[in-house]
Design an enzyme around this catalytic site. Structure first.
Site, short mmCIF file in Angstrom:
data_model
loop_
_atom_site.label_atom_id
_atom_site.label_comp_id
_atom_site.label_asym_id
_atom_site.label_seq_id
_atom_site.Cartn_x
_atom_site.Cartn_y
_atom_site.Cartn_z
N LYS A 92 -30.83 24.53 50.98
CA LYS A 92 -31.37 25.47 51.17
C LYS A 92 -33.32 26.04 51.60
O LYS A 92 -33.93 26.86 51.97
CB LYS A 92 -32.19 25.69 49.51
N LYS A 95 -35.47 23.66 51.62
CA LYS A 95 -36.36 23.41 50.29
C LYS A 95 -36.50 21.76 50.86
O LYS A 95 -35.61 21.13 50.23
CB LYS A 95 -36.60 23.98 49.54
N1 C2G Z 1 -39.61 32.83 39.75
C1 C2G Z 1 -40.47 33.73 39.05
N2 C2G Z 1 -41.86 34.01 40.06
C2 C2G Z 1 -41.93 33.30 40.30
C3 C2G Z 1 -41.25 32.23 41.33
C4 C2G Z 1 -40.09 32.25 41.13
O1 C2G Z 1 -39.75 34.68 38.36
N3 C2G Z 1 -43.34 33.80 41.08
C5 C2G Z 1 -38.11 32.71 38.94
C6 C2G Z 1 -37.46 32.72 40.86
O2 C2G Z 1 -36.94 34.37 40.93
C7 C2G Z 1 -36.09 32.04 40.57
C8 C2G Z 1 -36.70 30.85 39.24
O3 C2G Z 1 -37.78 31.24 38.81
O4 C2G Z 1 -35.12 32.86 39.23
C9 C2G Z 1 -36.86 29.33 39.75
O5 C2G Z 1 -38.13 29.59 40.80
P1 C2G Z 1 -37.52 28.78 42.76
O6 C2G Z 1 -37.19 27.24 42.08
O7 C2G Z 1 -38.09 29.06 43.59
O8 C2G Z 1 -35.66 28.60 42.67
P2 C2G Z 1 -34.76 29.57 44.08
O9 C2G Z 1 -35.37 28.41 44.89
O10 C2G Z 1 -35.28 30.71 43.70
O11 C2G Z 1 -32.78 28.90 43.22
O12 C2G Z 1 -28.66 28.81 42.71
C10 C2G Z 1 -29.77 29.77 42.65
C11 C2G Z 1 -31.08 28.78 43.39
O13 C2G Z 1 -30.86 27.49 43.02
C12 C2G Z 1 -32.61 29.33 43.40
#
Ligand code: C2G
Length: 129
Positions: free
Chosen positions: A44, A46
């Site tokens: 990703k 990250k």
């Molecule tokens: N999130 C949120 N508000 C934020 C930050 C994050 O609602 N201020 C939500 C994101 O939309 C996501 C979840 O928290 O649904 C986890 O965020 P991340 O750890 O950034 O996940 P991400 O990298 O988007 O991984 O296959 C799907 C991916 O693994 C999603």
């Protein structure tokens, strides 16, 4: 029981994560979370501060999460939903429409993100101290 499933890295656990998990857990009886493995994070683009094991332990400590498993590929969601008999796949709104093709086997919902907070911003602010 109604099963809700979601996925994410959940690094530097913050209130944006908490508020999403709280709302997702309210949609059903159980909430299962696929946490991105360190190798999938690399896919990703990250690099998380906390390892998979630490991020897993933090999520498991919350009252909202009933099961944590590893997310290693983009493609595993369909088989996960079938394996865990998930009724709902829920994600934050930055993913809106991205997983709609799974709506043949479960309800797919996208909930508004929490504004003004992200792991990226936290890292940026800390680097300026
Ligand atoms: N999130 C949120 N508000 C934020 C930050 C994050 O609602 N201020 C939500 C994101 O939309 C996501 C979840 O928290 O649904 C986890 O965020 P991340 O750890 O950034 O996940 P991400 O990298 O988007 O991984 O296959 C799907 C991916 O693994 C999603």
């Amino acid at each position: 029981p109604k099963i809700v499933i979601t996925y994410g890295t959940f690094d530097l656990f913050h209130v944006g994560h908490v508020r999403l998990l709280r709302r997702l857990s309210a949609l059903g009886d159980k909430l299962y979370v696929g946490i991105s493995s360190d190798s999938f994070n690399a896919l990703k683009g990250k690099k998380s501060f906390y390892s998979y094991e630490e991020r897993k332990e933090i999520l498991e400590s919350t009252q909202y999460v009933d099961l944590v498993f590893s997310e290693d590929t983009w493609e595993q969601k369909r088989s996960d939903i079938e394996k865990y008999k998930a009724d709902i796949l829920g994600m934050g709104s930055d993913w809106t429409n991205k997983f709609d093709e799974l709506n043949d086997i479960c309800e797919v919902v996208y909930l508004p993100r929490t504004e003004e907070i992200s792991t990226t911003d936290i890292k940026k602010m800390l680097s300026k101290i």
